[in-house]
Scaffold this motif. Structure first.
Motif, PDB file in Angstrom:
ATOM      1  N   LEU A 165      39.004 -17.676  74.419  1.00 27.30           N
ATOM      2  CA  LEU A 165      39.429 -16.408  74.996  1.00 27.30           C
ATOM      3  C   LEU A 165      39.194 -16.509  76.494  1.00 27.30           C
ATOM      4  N   TYR A 166      40.251 -16.282  77.257  1.00 27.05           N
ATOM      5  CA  TYR A 166      40.159 -16.272  78.717  1.00 27.05           C
ATOM      6  C   TYR A 166      40.400 -14.847  79.182  1.00 27.05           C
ATOM      7  N   SER A 167      39.412 -14.269  79.833  1.00 27.83           N
ATOM      8  CA  SER A 167      39.514 -12.911  80.358  1.00 27.83           C
ATOM      9  C   SER A 167      39.849 -12.974  81.838  1.00 27.83           C
ATOM     10  N   THR A 168      40.869 -12.204  82.230  1.00 30.29           N
ATOM     11  CA  THR A 168      41.263 -12.216  83.634  1.00 30.29           C
ATOM     12  C   THR A 168      41.455 -10.808  84.181  1.00 30.29           C
ATOM     13  N   ASP A 169      41.098 -10.659  85.444  1.00 30.93           N
ATOM     14  CA  ASP A 169      41.431  -9.437  86.187  1.00 30.93           C
ATOM     15  C   ASP A 169      42.355  -9.802  87.343  1.00 30.93           C
ATOM     16  N   PHE A 170      42.849 -11.038  87.344  1.00 30.63           N
ATOM     17  CA  PHE A 170      43.775 -11.582  88.338  1.00 30.63           C
ATOM     18  C   PHE A 170      43.159 -11.731  89.728  1.00 30.63           C
ATOM     19  N   SER A 171      41.854 -11.695  89.810  1.00 32.05           N
ATOM     20  CA  SER A 171      41.167 -11.896  91.087  1.00 32.05           C
ATOM     21  C   SER A 171      41.126 -13.393  91.407  1.00 32.05           C
ATOM     22  N   PRO A 172      40.786 -13.748  92.646  1.00 32.06           N
ATOM     23  CA  PRO A 172      40.621 -15.168  92.971  1.00 32.06           C
ATOM     24  C   PRO A 172      39.575 -15.840  92.079  1.00 32.06           C
ATOM     25  N   LEU A 173      38.535 -15.114  91.718  1.00 29.04           N
ATOM     26  CA  LEU A 173      37.508 -15.674  90.833  1.00 29.04           C
ATOM     27  C   LEU A 173      38.085 -15.953  89.443  1.00 29.04           C
ATOM     28  N   ALA A 174      38.908 -15.050  88.942  1.00 31.91           N
ATOM     29  CA  ALA A 174      39.548 -15.264  87.641  1.00 31.91           C
ATOM     30  C   ALA A 174      40.497 -16.459  87.705  1.00 31.91           C
ATOM     31  N   GLU A 175      41.188 -16.612  88.818  1.00 29.08           N
ATOM     32  CA  GLU A 175      42.074 -17.765  88.997  1.00 29.08           C
ATOM     33  C   GLU A 175      41.260 -19.057  88.983  1.00 29.08           C
ATOM     34  N   HIS A 176      40.094 -19.034  89.593  1.00 31.19           N
ATOM     35  CA  HIS A 176      39.204 -20.202  89.576  1.00 31.19           C
ATOM     36  C   HIS A 176      38.798 -20.521  88.134  1.00 31.19           C
ATOM     37  N   ALA A 177      38.456 -19.498  87.367  1.00 29.32           N
ATOM     38  CA  ALA A 177      38.092 -19.699  85.955  1.00 29.32           C
ATOM     39  C   ALA A 177      39.277 -20.256  85.165  1.00 29.32           C
ATOM     40  N   PHE A 178      40.497 -19.820  85.503  1.00 31.00           N
ATOM     41  CA  PHE A 178      41.692 -20.305  84.822  1.00 31.00           C
ATOM     42  C   PHE A 178      41.846 -21.816  84.985  1.00 31.00           C
ATOM     43  N   GLN A 179      41.463 -22.336  86.140  1.00 26.60           N
ATOM     44  CA  GLN A 179      41.537 -23.787  86.361  1.00 26.60           C
ATOM     45  C   GLN A 179      40.629 -24.527  85.367  1.00 26.60           C
ATOM     46  N   TYR A 180      39.487 -23.940  85.040  1.00 24.06           N
ATOM     47  CA  TYR A 180      38.592 -24.524  84.040  1.00 24.06           C
ATOM     48  C   TYR A 180      39.196 -24.433  82.645  1.00 24.06           C
TER      49      TYR A 180
END
Length: 156
Positions: A8-23
């Motif tokens: 499960l990947y949770s996103t709020d579309f922030s730069p931090l969430a984008e960084h997590a998406f790379q992982y």
């Protein structure tokens, strides 16, 4: 069953969430086969039913103001772009956009319903005292989740 088979990947579309998406994308090499992308919406001027999955109940958007509908359509577009990026790597993807004022509770609920192996979420890395006083979605998820939570912190 690999630890990262269903994520499960949770996103709020922030730069931090984008960084997590790379992982999240890198977890494919660790056996990831499916990702459930979750975004919790709570910025609407009209309150939708708690826990409503906008992706499943699109007609609920009919009661929204024009600005709320445009905002939500933008959220859907951004989430679908993430879904397509993951699908291009050969991973199955589910997309859930949930209306709620309790982001952490909804993230944990979806994780349990979907039977995910791990939750991936960005963490701002505020001090413990600040998190205890102000609260933090990621900290609440860690407290409530029954599965492992992978916190991704972006270093400056």
């Amino acid at each position: 069953m690999p630890l990262f088979e269903k994520v499960l990947y949770s996103t709020d579309f922030s730069p931090l969430a984008e960084h997590a998406f790379q992982y999240v994308k890198k977890l494919k090499s660790a056996g990831m086969r499916e990702v459930v992308i979750v975004h919790v919406v709570n910025e609407l001027s009209v309150e939708l039913p708690e826990g409503l999955d906008v992706m499943q109940e699109r007609e609920a958007m009919d009661v929204l103001s024009r600005s709320d509908r445009e905002y939500l359509l933008n959220v859907i577009e951004r989430a679908e772009a993430l879904r397509e990026e993951l699908k291009d790597t050969g991973v199955d993807v589910k997309l859930k956009i949930i209306a709620s004022s309790n982001a952490a509770g909804q993230i944990v609920r979806v994780a349990e319903e979907e039977g995910v192996n791990v939750i991936v979420i960005g963490a701002h890395g505020k001090g413990l005292l600040t998190q205890l006083i102000l609260g933090s979605v990621s900290l609440d998820v860690v407290r409530k989740a029954r599965c492992p939570v992978l916190l991704i912190k972006k270093r400056d």
